[in-house]
Design an enzyme around this catalytic site. Structure first.
Site, mmCIF file in Angstrom:
data_model
loop_
_atom_site.group_PDB
_atom_site.id
_atom_site.type_symbol
_atom_site.label_atom_id
_atom_site.label_comp_id
_atom_site.label_asym_id
_atom_site.label_seq_id
_atom_site.Cartn_x
_atom_site.Cartn_y
_atom_site.Cartn_z
ATOM 1 N N LYS A 1 0.825 -1.221 0.000
ATOM 2 C CA LYS A 1 0.000 0.000 0.000
ATOM 3 C C LYS A 1 0.856 1.268 0.000
ATOM 4 O O LYS A 1 2.001 1.266 0.434
ATOM 5 C CB LYS A 1 -1.009 -0.053 1.151
ATOM 6 C CG LYS A 1 -2.117 -1.051 0.769
ATOM 7 C CD LYS A 1 -3.322 -1.058 1.637
ATOM 8 C CE LYS A 1 -4.325 -2.056 1.050
ATOM 9 N NZ LYS A 1 -5.299 -2.529 2.028
ATOM 10 N N ARG B 1 -3.025 -10.228 4.762
ATOM 11 C CA ARG B 1 -3.445 -10.281 3.347
ATOM 12 C C ARG B 1 -2.309 -9.711 2.511
ATOM 13 O O ARG B 1 -2.020 -8.517 2.594
ATOM 14 C CB ARG B 1 -4.733 -9.476 3.177
ATOM 15 C CG ARG B 1 -5.324 -9.502 1.781
ATOM 16 C CD ARG B 1 -6.616 -8.674 1.726
ATOM 17 N NE ARG B 1 -7.215 -8.699 0.409
ATOM 18 C CZ ARG B 1 -6.825 -7.933 -0.609
ATOM 19 N NH1 ARG B 1 -5.848 -7.064 -0.445
ATOM 20 N NH2 ARG B 1 -7.422 -8.027 -1.774
#
Ligand code: HH2
Length: 257
Positions: A202, A238
């Site tokens: 991210k 994840r």
């Protein structure tokens, strides 16, 4: 949890797994590398994304989930129709970034199937969520939201022991909010359900390296954040780079004893 984006526009691997065959091969490779489950998604939720129709999302995920018969699969969707079809094809978990706020049908689909469910916090919606997100106290607000959505899921017939919770890294949060959520993860652990963290690649991880316009972070930075989250009580990570995370987390687990 390995990430498999069957989309043309995901933020870190756009278009790579849009055809079913390479997507299925990638999923098996993630399982071989030690992933416990593969999260298949047919709609990008990156900042600014617009969403896709149920028909388009189904057309993307159906051949992939069908090709993974017998493998542990989670379906990353907010749509009841998409979840229902994936569960029929053998998926065992629904990962809903809207925490059952997107489609009123989804709670019933999950309750009827008796499958696992991930409820994630998001402030706003993907198209606009990164426009100046503000909180008085991000951790207590995310915690209150997750408690409320957990109670809602249970009231809709989902078994509490089937639910995991996720603070939603990058979903309506600044860089500082994202790191504070992981730093104070013990406050979310106190809710009593397993926590899922999705920090992988991210943009916050690119931004702390000095690029204020970063759209992604590296695998190495992702591993650092995942190990820190694991140390603070996260149960599910994840991730896109499964081998690197499995090795790092195996080492972190050995240290923890
Ligand atoms: N992040 C993304 C998508 N789904 N689900 C959960 N539970 N937690 C997350 O942090 C999470 C999620 C976004 O990442 P990615 O799937 O790689 O990108 P895109 O949404 O652009 O396909």
């Amino acid at each position: 949890m390995g990430v498999l984006n069957v989309t043309p526009d995901s933020f870190s691997d756009p278009g790579i797994f849009l055809r079913a065959e390479p997507a299925v091969t990638e999923a098996w490779s993630m399982l071989d590398c030690g992933a416990a489950i593969v999260d298949v998604g047919g709609e990008s939720t990156r900042p600014g994304s617009e969403g896709v129709s149920a028909e388009e999302e189904l057309a993307r995920i159906e051949p992939v989930v069908a090709g993974l018969a017998g493998a542990p699969v989670s379906i990353d969707t907010s749509k009841g129709a998409v979840a229902r079809r994936a569960l029929e094809l053998g998926a065992e978990m629904v990962n809903d970034v809207t925490a059952l706020r997107g489609d009123p049908e989804l709670a019933g689909v999950v309750a009827d199937a008796g499958c696992y469910l991930c409820l994630m916090h998001m402030r706003g919606e993907p198209r606009t969520m990164q426009a100046d997100p503000r909180y008085d106290d991000v951790v207590s607000e995310v915690k209150a939201f997750l408690e409320e959505r957990l109670a809602f899921a249970v009231s809709a017939g989902v078994k509490e022991e089937h639910v995991c919770l996720d603070p939603g890294i990058g979903f309506g949060k600044t860089v500082a909010h994202n790191f504070e959520l992981v730093r104070r993860l013990d406050e979310l652990v106190a809710i009593g359900r397993p926590l899922l963290i999705g920090f992988s690649r991210k943009s916050s991880l690119g931004k702390i390296m000095g690029d204020p316009n970063a759209k992604t972070g590296t695998a190495a930075a992702s591993v650092g954040a995942a190990v820190a989250a694991y140390d603070r009580g996260a149960t599910l990570l994840r991730v896109h780079d499964v081998r690197e995370h499995v090795e790092a987390l195996t080492a972190a687990k050995a240290v923890a004893g």
